[in-house]
Structure formats: C-alpha cells, structure tokens
Design a protein around this motif. Structure first.
Motif, PDB file in Angstrom:
ATOM      1  N   MET A 194       0.858  -1.185   0.000  1.00 34.59           N
ATOM      2  CA  MET A 194       0.000   0.000   0.000  1.00 34.59           C
ATOM      3  C   MET A 194       0.893   1.232   0.000  1.00 34.59           C
ATOM      4  SD  MET A 194      -2.893  -1.032   2.838  1.00 34.59           S
ATOM      5  CE  MET A 194      -1.708  -1.361   4.159  1.00 34.59           C
ATOM      6  N   PRO A 195       0.364   2.358  -0.487  1.00 33.75           N
ATOM      7  CA  PRO A 195       1.171   3.590  -0.409  1.00 33.75           C
ATOM      8  C   PRO A 195       1.421   3.965   1.057  1.00 33.75           C
ATOM      9  CG  PRO A 195      -0.978   3.978  -1.488  1.00 33.75           C
ATOM     10  CD  PRO A 195      -0.924   2.548  -1.093  1.00 33.75           C
ATOM     11  N   GLY A 196       2.585   4.516   1.299  1.00 31.69           N
ATOM     12  CA  GLY A 196       2.905   4.914   2.679  1.00 31.69           C
ATOM     13  C   GLY A 196       3.412   3.721   3.473  1.00 31.69           C
ATOM     14  N   ILE A 197       2.680   3.374   4.484  1.00 31.44           N
ATOM     15  CA  ILE A 197       3.083   2.297   5.395  1.00 31.44           C
ATOM     16  C   ILE A 197       2.709   0.936   4.794  1.00 31.44           C
ATOM     17  CG2 ILE A 197       2.828   1.363   7.723  1.00 31.44           C
ATOM     18  CD1 ILE A 197       1.881   4.164   8.601  1.00 31.44           C
ATOM     19  N   LYS A 198       3.668   0.027   4.724  1.00 31.62           N
ATOM     20  CA  LYS A 198       3.406  -1.335   4.250  1.00 31.62           C
ATOM     21  C   LYS A 198       2.600  -2.090   5.318  1.00 31.62           C
ATOM     22  CE  LYS A 198       6.021  -1.467   0.420  1.00 31.62           C
ATOM     23  NZ  LYS A 198       5.878  -0.097   0.008  1.00 31.62           N
ATOM     24  N   GLY A 199       1.913  -3.132   4.899  1.00 29.05           N
ATOM     25  CA  GLY A 199       1.030  -3.887   5.790  1.00 29.05           C
ATOM     26  C   GLY A 199       1.714  -4.465   7.008  1.00 29.05           C
ATOM     27  N   ASP A 200       2.936  -5.010   6.837  1.00 28.92           N
ATOM     28  CA  ASP A 200       3.618  -5.596   7.992  1.00 28.92           C
ATOM     29  C   ASP A 200       3.943  -4.518   9.025  1.00 28.92           C
ATOM     30  OD1 ASP A 200       5.499  -4.653   6.054  1.00 28.92           O
ATOM     31  OD2 ASP A 200       7.105  -5.805   7.020  1.00 28.92           O
ATOM     32  N   GLU A 201       4.414  -3.355   8.562  1.00 29.77           N
ATOM     33  CA  GLU A 201       4.731  -2.255   9.480  1.00 29.77           C
ATOM     34  C   GLU A 201       3.473  -1.768  10.201  1.00 29.77           C
ATOM     35  OE1 GLU A 201       6.734   0.789   7.175  1.00 29.77           O
ATOM     36  OE2 GLU A 201       7.779  -0.769   6.038  1.00 29.77           O
ATOM     37  N   PHE A 202       2.386  -1.658   9.456  1.00 26.18           N
ATOM     38  CA  PHE A 202       1.107  -1.240  10.029  1.00 26.18           C
ATOM     39  C   PHE A 202       0.658  -2.213  11.120  1.00 26.18           C
ATOM     40  CE2 PHE A 202      -3.540  -2.166   9.455  1.00 26.18           C
ATOM     41  CZ  PHE A 202      -4.015  -1.132  10.248  1.00 26.18           C
ATOM     42  N   LEU A 203       0.716  -3.510  10.827  1.00 25.18           N
ATOM     43  CA  LEU A 203       0.262  -4.507  11.801  1.00 25.18           C
ATOM     44  C   LEU A 203       1.156  -4.541  13.037  1.00 25.18           C
ATOM     45  CD1 LEU A 203      -0.838  -7.378   9.393  1.00 25.18           C
ATOM     46  CD2 LEU A 203      -2.294  -5.749  10.628  1.00 25.18           C
ATOM     47  N   ILE A 204       2.442  -4.274  12.856  1.00 26.44           N
ATOM     48  CA  ILE A 204       3.352  -4.198  14.002  1.00 26.44           C
ATOM     49  C   ILE A 204       2.958  -3.004  14.888  1.00 26.44           C
ATOM     50  CG2 ILE A 204       5.745  -3.711  14.688  1.00 26.44           C
ATOM     51  CD1 ILE A 204       6.543  -5.428  12.139  1.00 26.44           C
ATOM     52  N   GLN A 205       2.681  -1.860  14.266  1.00 23.94           N
ATOM     53  CA  GLN A 205       2.241  -0.682  15.039  1.00 23.94           C
ATOM     54  C   GLN A 205       0.960  -0.973  15.811  1.00 23.94           C
ATOM     55  OE1 GLN A 205       1.878   3.014  12.875  1.00 23.94           O
ATOM     56  NE2 GLN A 205       3.766   2.631  11.726  1.00 23.94           N
TER      57      GLN A 205
END
Length: 133
Positions: free
Chosen positions: A65-76
């Motif tokens: 996805m634009p901006g934050i990738k899914g793995d980074e998002f789920l970690i947050q």
C-alpha cells in the motif's frame, strides 16, 4: 452497546467492497465493518473507535500500500492493541515481510490474493476463538 469492529485495509476499493460483502454474508450483523484505503486511515479509524470505547477486534490488511506497508502497520497496531487478530491478505508480500509480521505483530494468518472466501472466514473465526481464550 456498539458492536465490535472488523477493519479491512487495502488501497483498492474493489477489494474492500468484495471483503465487505463476504464478511457481511458470513457474520451478518454480529460486527460492524469498516474499510480503509491506507494504513494511516486505518490507524485513525482505530483511534476514533477506541476513544468511543469500541474495540477493533480483527484487521485484514493488504501488504503493498502507499505509505506504510502492511507488515509495518500490523506491528504498530500490535504494539498498542496486542489482542487484535491480524490477518495479512496480499499477493505482493515478500517472505521477510510475512516473517516480520509473524514475529513482531503475532500475525494470525497470511492469505494470498486471490483469496478463497471460506479460508478468510475460517481464519477470522479461528483468530477470534484464540483471542477469546
């Protein structure tokens, strides 16, 4: 009392529409269904509902996805809300991103696109049963 939320995150509206139809068909009015076209939008939705005392209990997220990738998002998300069931639904994630999400976000499931609706529903149900224990 407001129903818990299943949140889907994908930058393609057609994918979000398909997910919403499948989820409503499977779970009907047991949950509220929220859609976000980016990780940043999803984080805003989570915060908004949390401030109203409503839980997002499942997140189904794309990876690319634009901006934050899914793995980074789920970690947050996991750092703030570890009980949320996290599912990665993507055709683009590399193996290291999946492993990172498993290790750092306690990823419940990884499903490849195009996905099978039954597999998605089963993954959500098993995640919720694990969450409740």
């Amino acid at each position: 009392m407001t129903k818990p939320i299943i949140l889907c995150v994908d930058d393609e509206a057609v994918v979000l529409n398909s997910l919403k139809i499948q989820l409503k068909s499977a779970f009907q009015d047991r949950y509220l269904y929220e859609m976000a076209e980016s990780a940043n939008e999803a984080l805003e939705i989570i915060e908004e509902y949390r401030s109203d005392g409503v839980d997002v209990i499942v997140i189904v997220s794309d990876w690319l996805m634009p901006g934050i990738k899914g793995d980074e998002f789920l970690i947050q998300v996991h750092e703030k809300y570890p009980k949320v069931v996290k599912i990665l639904l993507t055709g683009q994630a590399d193996q290291s991103a999946i492993e990172r999400a498993c290790e750092q976000a306690e990823l419940h499931s990884y499903l490849a696109k195009p996905w099978n609706s039954e597999d998605l529903i089963t993954a959500i149900q098993s995640g919720l049963s694990t969450r409740d224990n």
